[in-house]
Design an enzyme around this catalytic site. Structure first.
Site, PDB file in Angstrom:
ATOM      1  N   GLU A 190       0.843  -1.201   0.000  1.00  0.00           N
ATOM      2  CA  GLU A 190       0.000   0.000   0.000  1.00  0.00           C
ATOM      3  C   GLU A 190       0.873   1.243   0.000  1.00  0.00           C
ATOM      4  O   GLU A 190       2.039   1.185   0.396  1.00  0.00           O
ATOM      5  CB  GLU A 190      -0.845   0.057   1.290  1.00  0.00           C
ATOM      6  CG  GLU A 190      -1.944  -0.927   1.344  1.00  0.00           C
ATOM      7  CD  GLU A 190      -2.495  -1.082   2.762  1.00  0.00           C
ATOM      8  OE1 GLU A 190      -2.232  -0.220   3.619  1.00  0.00           O
ATOM      9  OE2 GLU A 190      -3.175  -2.088   2.990  1.00  0.00           O
ATOM     10  N   LYS A 203       2.115   4.707   1.542  1.00  0.00           N
ATOM     11  CA  LYS A 203       2.206   5.209   2.916  1.00  0.00           C
ATOM     12  C   LYS A 203       1.847   6.699   2.885  1.00  0.00           C
ATOM     13  O   LYS A 203       2.641   7.550   2.466  1.00  0.00           O
ATOM     14  CB  LYS A 203       3.627   4.998   3.457  1.00  0.00           C
ATOM     15  CG  LYS A 203       3.751   5.353   4.928  1.00  0.00           C
ATOM     16  CD  LYS A 203       5.092   4.860   5.461  1.00  0.00           C
ATOM     17  CE  LYS A 203       5.216   5.056   6.950  1.00  0.00           C
ATOM     18  NZ  LYS A 203       5.046   6.416   7.408  1.00  0.00           N
ATOM     19  N   ASP A 243       1.132  10.443   3.831  1.00  0.00           N
ATOM     20  CA  ASP A 243       1.867  11.337   4.716  1.00  0.00           C
ATOM     21  C   ASP A 243       0.895  12.329   5.350  1.00  0.00           C
ATOM     22  O   ASP A 243       0.648  13.407   4.836  1.00  0.00           O
ATOM     23  CB  ASP A 243       2.926  12.086   3.906  1.00  0.00           C
ATOM     24  CG  ASP A 243       3.940  12.745   4.804  1.00  0.00           C
ATOM     25  OD1 ASP A 243       3.889  12.519   6.023  1.00  0.00           O
ATOM     26  OD2 ASP A 243       4.777  13.501   4.288  1.00  0.00           O
ATOM     27  N   TYR A 294      -7.045   2.160   6.396  1.00  0.00           N
ATOM     28  CA  TYR A 294      -6.290   1.006   5.906  1.00  0.00           C
ATOM     29  C   TYR A 294      -6.121  -0.132   6.907  1.00  0.00           C
ATOM     30  O   TYR A 294      -5.431  -1.090   6.631  1.00  0.00           O
ATOM     31  CB  TYR A 294      -4.903   1.443   5.425  1.00  0.00           C
ATOM     32  CG  TYR A 294      -4.205   2.427   6.345  1.00  0.00           C
ATOM     33  CD1 TYR A 294      -3.791   2.054   7.612  1.00  0.00           C
ATOM     34  CD2 TYR A 294      -3.976   3.734   5.929  1.00  0.00           C
ATOM     35  CE1 TYR A 294      -3.164   2.950   8.452  1.00  0.00           C
ATOM     36  CE2 TYR A 294      -3.348   4.641   6.774  1.00  0.00           C
ATOM     37  CZ  TYR A 294      -2.948   4.245   8.031  1.00  0.00           C
ATOM     38  OH  TYR A 294      -2.331   5.126   8.865  1.00  0.00           O
ATOM     39  N   LYS A 348      10.661   3.665   3.531  1.00  0.00           N
ATOM     40  CA  LYS A 348      10.567   5.126   3.461  1.00  0.00           C
ATOM     41  C   LYS A 348      11.374   5.647   2.277  1.00  0.00           C
ATOM     42  O   LYS A 348      12.545   5.295   2.115  1.00  0.00           O
ATOM     43  CB  LYS A 348      11.118   5.753   4.745  1.00  0.00           C
ATOM     44  CG  LYS A 348      10.287   5.432   5.960  1.00  0.00           C
ATOM     45  CD  LYS A 348       9.252   6.497   6.231  1.00  0.00           C
ATOM     46  CE  LYS A 348       9.882   7.606   7.014  1.00  0.00           C
ATOM     47  NZ  LYS A 348       9.083   8.215   8.005  1.00  0.00           N
ATOM     48  N   CYS A 361      15.811  45.057  15.743  1.00  0.00           N
ATOM     49  CA  CYS A 361      15.509  44.953  14.316  1.00  0.00           C
ATOM     50  C   CYS A 361      16.776  45.230  13.501  1.00  0.00           C
ATOM     51  O   CYS A 361      17.448  46.238  13.742  1.00  0.00           O
ATOM     52  CB  CYS A 361      14.412  45.954  13.958  1.00  0.00           C
ATOM     53  SG  CYS A 361      14.086  46.001  12.194  1.00  0.00           S
ATOM     54  N   CYS A 409      16.126  48.787  11.656  1.00  0.00           N
ATOM     55  CA  CYS A 409      15.900  50.089  12.321  1.00  0.00           C
ATOM     56  C   CYS A 409      16.317  50.074  13.784  1.00  0.00           C
ATOM     57  O   CYS A 409      16.092  51.047  14.503  1.00  0.00           O
ATOM     58  CB  CYS A 409      14.436  50.500  12.181  1.00  0.00           C
ATOM     59  SG  CYS A 409      13.331  49.486  13.169  1.00  0.00           S
ATOM     60  N   CYS A 438       9.112  43.414  14.693  1.00  0.00           N
ATOM     61  CA  CYS A 438       9.616  44.760  14.917  1.00  0.00           C
ATOM     62  C   CYS A 438       8.378  45.655  15.025  1.00  0.00           C
ATOM     63  O   CYS A 438       7.601  45.745  14.082  1.00  0.00           O
ATOM     64  CB  CYS A 438      10.498  45.203  13.744  1.00  0.00           C
ATOM     65  SG  CYS A 438      10.792  46.979  13.787  1.00  0.00           S
ATOM     66  N   CYS A 461      10.303  51.808  10.141  1.00  0.00           N
ATOM     67  CA  CYS A 461      11.211  50.720   9.773  1.00  0.00           C
ATOM     68  C   CYS A 461      11.145  50.557   8.242  1.00  0.00           C
ATOM     69  O   CYS A 461      10.081  50.237   7.699  1.00  0.00           O
ATOM     70  CB  CYS A 461      10.765  49.452  10.501  1.00  0.00           C
ATOM     71  SG  CYS A 461      11.764  48.026  10.109  1.00  0.00           S
TER      72      CYS A 461
HETATM   73  S1  IVH Z   1      -0.488   0.340   8.825  1.00  0.00           S
HETATM   74  C1  IVH Z   1       0.159  -1.635  13.000  1.00  0.00           C
HETATM   75  N1  IVH Z   1      -0.750   1.421   6.455  1.00  0.00           N
HETATM   76  O1  IVH Z   1       2.479   5.172   9.012  1.00  0.00           O
HETATM   77  C2  IVH Z   1       0.327  -0.992  11.713  1.00  0.00           C
HETATM   78  N2  IVH Z   1       0.152   2.757   8.196  1.00  0.00           N
HETATM   79  O2  IVH Z   1       4.965   4.551  10.514  1.00  0.00           O
HETATM   80  C3  IVH Z   1      -0.609   0.095  11.437  1.00  0.00           C
HETATM   81  N3  IVH Z   1       0.646   5.088   7.528  1.00  0.00           N
HETATM   82  O3  IVH Z   1       1.187   5.239  12.271  1.00  0.00           O
HETATM   83  C4  IVH Z   1      -0.203   1.020  10.378  1.00  0.00           C
HETATM   84  N4  IVH Z   1      -0.038   4.901   5.446  1.00  0.00           N
HETATM   85  O4  IVH Z   1       0.060   6.724  10.512  1.00  0.00           O
HETATM   86  C5  IVH Z   1      -0.352   1.601   7.727  1.00  0.00           C
HETATM   87  N5  IVH Z   1      -1.091   2.278   4.307  1.00  0.00           N
HETATM   88  C6  IVH Z   1      -0.705   2.451   5.571  1.00  0.00           C
HETATM   89  C7  IVH Z   1      -0.205   3.687   6.022  1.00  0.00           C
HETATM   90  C8  IVH Z   1       0.230   3.804   7.358  1.00  0.00           C
HETATM   91  C9  IVH Z   1       0.457   5.728   6.356  1.00  0.00           C
HETATM   92  C10 IVH Z   1       1.210   5.703   8.751  1.00  0.00           C
HETATM   93  C11 IVH Z   1       0.406   5.462  10.009  1.00  0.00           C
HETATM   94  C12 IVH Z   1       1.335   4.775  10.951  1.00  0.00           C
HETATM   95  C13 IVH Z   1       2.667   5.150  10.399  1.00  0.00           C
HETATM   96  C14 IVH Z   1       3.684   4.102  10.788  1.00  0.00           C
END
Ligand code: IVH
Length: 664
Positions: free
Chosen positions: A110, A112, A114, A221, A308, A402, A405, A420, A426
């Site tokens: 999946e 991740k 942000d 998720y 990551k 500042c 000035c 300031c 200024c």
């Molecule tokens: S699974 C026990 N799936 O990443 C595992 N986490 O570094 C539960 N995050 O705290 C997390 N996308 O906030 C999972 N597709 C995804 C995710 C995801 C973002 C974040 C989540 C988690 C953090 C872990």
């Protein structure tokens, strides 16, 4: 039909339309009809307070105010994931899984997301509670804010377990983030550094109606609960989607680690095209039975891992810390770097944000620093190499005066920035205010630019915005590099600006938090500056969209004697300080609550004229078509994509004549 039955029907219908729009991306009703149903529901609910339900679609607009968020223990701890950064790390993870799981296994990959993680608790098909992660064992109760996020269902669809939790990520997509920051800058508020900060800041806002106006979205998720009788993660995602949750769309099941690596490589590049930020990939063992076999370490599951993406980094030397003064007097420390190549551009400067940030990093001139380009536009310093540092350097002391000035700086309680306070004398503040005044969206004095303003200021010709109107050609012709033609242009465009309507003059004054939209509201409400000057706090906050902060800022500005003198001089020079009588006479409310998109070329009116007509009749102009658009006014040569989008979203497409007809 009795009121209860009608209310039930309306709630169900509105929730279904919401689902079709926000989850399926396939609207089933026009915006206008949706609003009518909602209006009917709100009226009925007002008449029958005994039928109140927090899960009613009418509650999506927010309104409750949280003074503080209650800390609540998580029913099931919220763990985080182990991080990996390389192909080898991923292969090691696979070997560890192989060792424990004897049979064949499948991974689900999946994106991740942000953002900010959230845990939603549902009982009997209804949202009961939303908690932030906090420290993993307890989090903050942000339920009333989460209720305003349209893609999170308040009432689930179909047969659902009676009790379960579902976890996911709340985030802000790029488009909404950009729009939000534009609005903030226009109102003199600091822009958010990146969508993640904006999402987490928004989730902790006290007023849920402000949260409702922010473009938050959410992917779910991870579902948990003994009553969910599905033993594949992938199938759980599919089920959650059927119940009404927005679940990850770009998932893939992988039989081998090679397939996983391919997926990771694909998204390392393809993420640039996503409409939101991701910071990696999450890899999970699909079978819940196998997940159980693998178990957990103290902090994270052994059945999942995150890969990551690396933020691009460069190493360079920090030559000097300098300080910039903005037009409001805000001080920004800047790191001046030895030029270094980073993500395709040469970086010479990085923002250091404020005094706290400098202290936190303990960054000093001469340090070797790591520079990173994350989601932010301006690169940032993420760390320093302390072992390169000369033993006898001193910690950076933040300036107390500042740099322009020499006035003693102030820092208000709760604010990160130093200011300031010398806004009268200024130089960058004076010049910044004049530059704002002449800018295109304000007085549009295009015969002047920031260099000419600088020159006028240095020569002692202007010290405030009103001085511009007392300049003559003879005053400026003797200046260096000032030719006859440019002098004439400067004077004529200053003269021309006297025609700029009052709402834009009000914006041009540069009152903190008074952006274009707020200026318009105030201008039409009070009609002239004298009325606005005599308004008190109670009166100001009654105006649509004017809150405490804006009201206070307007009162502060109007309460300053020098500002009042400035207004007197602007008035004397002929600048518009009231709404023109014929605009007022032609103003109606017939388009109140309706929003328009104009596209193409028209036979009878220019696009600007149409926009004016819309505004003068209480309607709203927007640039892109959304579910909220009431009408698309279509002219000649309109692009086919606009029409397609309007048709898809059920937005009425009308001609110029039909629009005129609407005005009656
Ligand atoms: S699974 C026990 N799936 O990443 C595992 N986490 O570094 C539960 N995050 O705290 C997390 N996308 O906030 C999972 N597709 C995804 C995710 C995801 C973002 C974040 C989540 C988690 C953090 C872990």
């Amino acid at each position: 039909m009795d009121a209860k039955s009608r209310i039930d029907i309306l709630r169900k219908q509105l929730a279904d339309h919401n689902h079709a729009y926000y989850l399926l991306d396939n609207p089933t009703i026009s915006d206008f009809d949706f609003d009518q149903l909602l209006e009917e529901l709100i009226v009925l609910e007002k008449l029958h307070p005994e039928l109140f339900d927090v899960n009613s679609p009418s509650q999506r607009v927010g309104g409750s105010v949280n003074k503080s968020f209650e800390t609540v223990k998580h029913k099931r701890p919220m763990l985080s994931l182990g991080n990996t950064y390389s192909e080898d790390d991923l292969r090691d993870f696979d070997k560890r899984v192989q060792k424990v799981v004897s049979e064949k296994y499948t991974y689900v990959c999946e994106l991740k997301y942000d953002g900010v993680s959230i845990s939603l608790h549902y009982e009997n098909g209804c949202l009961k509670q939303a908690l932030t992660r906090g420290d993993g064992t307890q989090g903050d109760d942000v339920t009333s804010n989460v209720r305003t996020i349209k893609s999170i269902p308040l009432v689930l669809q179909g047969d659902t377990p009676n009790e379960f939790e579902i976890r996911g990520e709340i985030f802000i997509p790029h488009k909404g983030f950009e729009k939000m920051n534009e609005d903030r800058l226009e109102s003199d508020m600091d822009a958010f550094a990146n969508p993640r900060n904006a999402a987490s800041g928004t989730l902790k806002l006290q007023d849920s109606s402000v949260v409702a106006s922010r473009p938050l979205d959410c992917y779910l998720y991870h579902s948990l609960g003994d009553l969910i009788k599905i033993d594949s993660h992938y199938k759980r995602l599919q089920a959650a989607n059927k119940w009404g949750f927005k679940t990850p769309t770009d998932t893939r099941t992988c039989e081998t680690i090679e397939d996983v690596l391919e997926y990771v490589k694909h998204w390392e590049l393809a993420r640039k095209d996503l409409p939101y930020d991701i910071d990696g990939i999450v890899i999970k063992v699909d079978s819940l039975r196998q997940q159980e076999e693998l178990g957990f370490t103290a902090k994270s599951p052994r059945w999942a891992i995150s890969y990551k993406f690396k933020a691009e980094q460069a190493v360079t030397v920090l030559d000097e810390i300098t300080y910039q003064v903005g037009r409001t007097g805000a001080i920004t420390p800047v790191a001046n770097l030895k030029p270094v190549l980073l993500a395709g551009t040469v970086v010479k400067r990085a923002s250091l944000h404020n005094a706290d940030q400098i202290m936190k990093l303990d960054v000093r001139e001469g340090d070797t620093v790591f520079v990173e380009k994350g989601g932010e536009i301006i690169p940032k310093i993420v760390g320093i190499q302390t072992n390169d540092r000369d033993l006898f350097t001193n910690a950076t002391t933040y300036i107390s005066e500042c740099p322009e000035c020499q006035t003693q700086l102030i820092r208000k309680e709760g604010e990160a920035q130093h200011y300031c306070p010398n806004d009268r004398a200024c130089p960058p503040q004076i010049k910044g205010k004049i530059e704002h005044f002449i800018s295109r969206k304000a007085m549009n004095i295009d015969g002047l630019g920031s260099e000419t303003i600088d020159q006028f200021f240095r020569e002692g010709l202007v010290n405030n915005t009103a001085d511009l109107y007392f300049l003559s050609k003879d005053d400026i012709l003797p200046l260096e590099r000032m030719a006859e033609k440019s002098a004439s242009k400067a004077i004529s465009s200053i003269e021309e600006s006297k025609k700029i309507p009052f709402d834009r003059v009000l914006y041009a004054l540069g009152i903190r938090y008074v952006g274009i939209t707020v200026a318009k509201k105030l201008a039409y409400h009070y009609q002239n500056l004298d009325n606005l000057k005599s308004a008190d706090f109670e009166n100001l906050i009654k105006v649509d969209e004017i809150g405490d902060r804006i009201a206070k800022s307007v009162l502060d500005w109007m309460g300053d004697q020098q500002n009042l003198e400035l207004i007197q001089r602007l008035k004397k020079s002929g600048v518009q300080l009231e709404i023109e009588a014929d605009i007022l006479a032609n103003r109606t409310h017939v388009l109140q609550g309706q929003s328009f998109v104009i596209s193409g070329v028209f036979a009878q009116h220019s696009r600007d004229e149409l926009k004016k007509l819309i505004e003068n009749n209480g309607g709203k102009n927007t640039s892109s078509i959304s579910k909220k658009t009431s009408y698309l006014i279509a002219g000649e040569n309109m692009g086919p994509s606009k029409r397609e989008k309007a048709e898809k979203l059920n937005v009425s497409i009308i001609s110029e004549n039909e629009f005129i007809h609407l005005l009656g």
